[in-house]
Design an enzyme around this catalytic site. Structure first.
Site, short mmCIF file in Angstrom:
data_model
loop_
_atom_site.label_atom_id
_atom_site.label_comp_id
_atom_site.label_asym_id
_atom_site.label_seq_id
_atom_site.Cartn_x
_atom_site.Cartn_y
_atom_site.Cartn_z
CB CYS A 115 -0.91 0.01 1.22
SG CYS A 115 -1.94 1.50 1.31
CB CYS A 123 -2.14 4.62 4.09
SG CYS A 123 -3.45 3.98 3.03
CB CYS A 144 -4.86 -0.55 2.35
SG CYS A 144 -5.56 1.09 2.57
#
Lengths: 108, 222
Positions: free
Chosen positions: B124, B127, B129
């Site tokens: 990700c 971020c 995820c």
């Protein structure tokens, strides 16, 4: 360099080797995660994943760099609860002072 | 009193399931940090306002503790032993998981199958995820700057940093997760594992295999 990306948008940039690090979540980290999860559920619907991410991105580059992972979550979550008037700045400030006093910590 | 045995004066500390009373920092003798104080304050305010309850908070932590990569590895082992299940898992992981009495939650998870020609890797970049409902909490390195930056631009090099060296004729596909779409890697069943039970096969499937930075151990001693 005219890279206009925001600080969190880092895919493809150069960096050193990946440090194969991990740690077991600390109790306070689990609580941050659990609060986040409860606020996001259907019963409460106070915080979507996208809102949290936006909140983290809006902390700014400096805080993003200084805070660790769950500190970012906590700061973003508090900001969103303040923005939504679930909490007021005043009551959060007072409660934090109370928690801190109870712990016998010196004020920061 | 239908409540538990804690008195009212201690009620606020019930947000901490691991340290009942007396209240203590998470680490002995370490003063609480600003963010830890904020966490306790927010929890207490939300409980006082009856937005959440201490009981819900405890249950949620217990639930999160129960979600481990064992869940993902069970799905992989079933897919290795049942081609029909594998197809269903790739088509709709949520529906397939119910066959194993597993609820993987509302966020879609796409299962990407490794083949002799294609190796999959998840990241990700924006971020963190992650297919949490199958693998639990992501490891620190998954959330690290270096992994988020480099997994999409030099995945082969990143893999080699994890001790996974792929032949140059294997194509690497990197899947960048989002808040609304997560991925999990379905690794290839190791050679020599024909006689293994589904349960033993599941034991070969580590978290890192399902992220794509590792390959399942061979059936014989590696």
């Amino acid at each position: 360099m005219t890279d206009r990306r925001r600080h969190h948008d880092m895919g493809g940039l150069e960096d050193g080797p990946v440090e194969n690090k991990e740690h077991n979540s600390e109790p306070w980290e689990k609580r941050v995660d659990a609060i986040r999860s409860l606020l996001s559920d259907e019963k409460r619907n106070l915080l979507s994943v996208d809102e949290l991410r936006r909140g983290i991105e809006d902390l700014g580059a400096d805080a993003y760099d200084r805070y660790n992972y769950y500190e970012r979550w906590m700061a973003a979550m508090s900001n969103i609860l303040l923005q939504k008037n679930v909490l007021s700045v005043d009551e959060l400030g007072r409660k934090m002072a109370e928690v801190e006093a109870r712990q016998g910590n010196k004020p920061i | 009193m239908s409540d538990h045995h804690h008195g009212h004066s201690h009620g606020v500390y019930d947000v901490d399931p691991l340290h009942h009373h007396p209240p203590q920092p998470d680490l002995e003798d370490t003063p609480l940090t600003h963010h830890q104080i904020m966490q306790m304050a927010v929890a207490e305010l939300l409980i006082e306002k009856e937005i959440i309850s201490a009981e819900e908070l405890r249950k949620e932590i217990d639930f999160m503790d129960s979600i481990t990569p064992v869940r993902g590895s069970k799905l992989v082992a079933r897919a290795w032993t049942d081609n029909g299940f594998k197809d269903r898992l790739i088509a709709d992981s949520k529906a397939a998981a119910t066959e194993l009495d597993m609820d993987i939650g509302p966020i879609p998870i796409l299962v990407m199958e490794n083949t002799p020609q294609v190796h999959n890797l998840i990241v990700c970049t924006l971020c963190s995820c992650y297919p949490r409902m199958l693998l639990g909490i992501p490891p620190d390195w998954y959330k690290s700057r270096s992994y988020r930056r480099r997994a999409i631009s030099e995945p082969r090099k990143v893999l080699s940093e994890f001790g996974t060296d792929l032949s140059n004729d294997v194509q690497i596909k990197v899947h960048d997760s989002t808040a609304d779409m997560r991925y999990m890697v379905l690794p290839m069943r190791p050679e020599g594992s024909d006689d293994m039970s589904e349960e033993d096969l599941a034991g070969l499937v580590t978290r890192d295999c399902m992220i794509g930075v590792a390959l399942p151990g061979s059936a014989s001693a590696s």
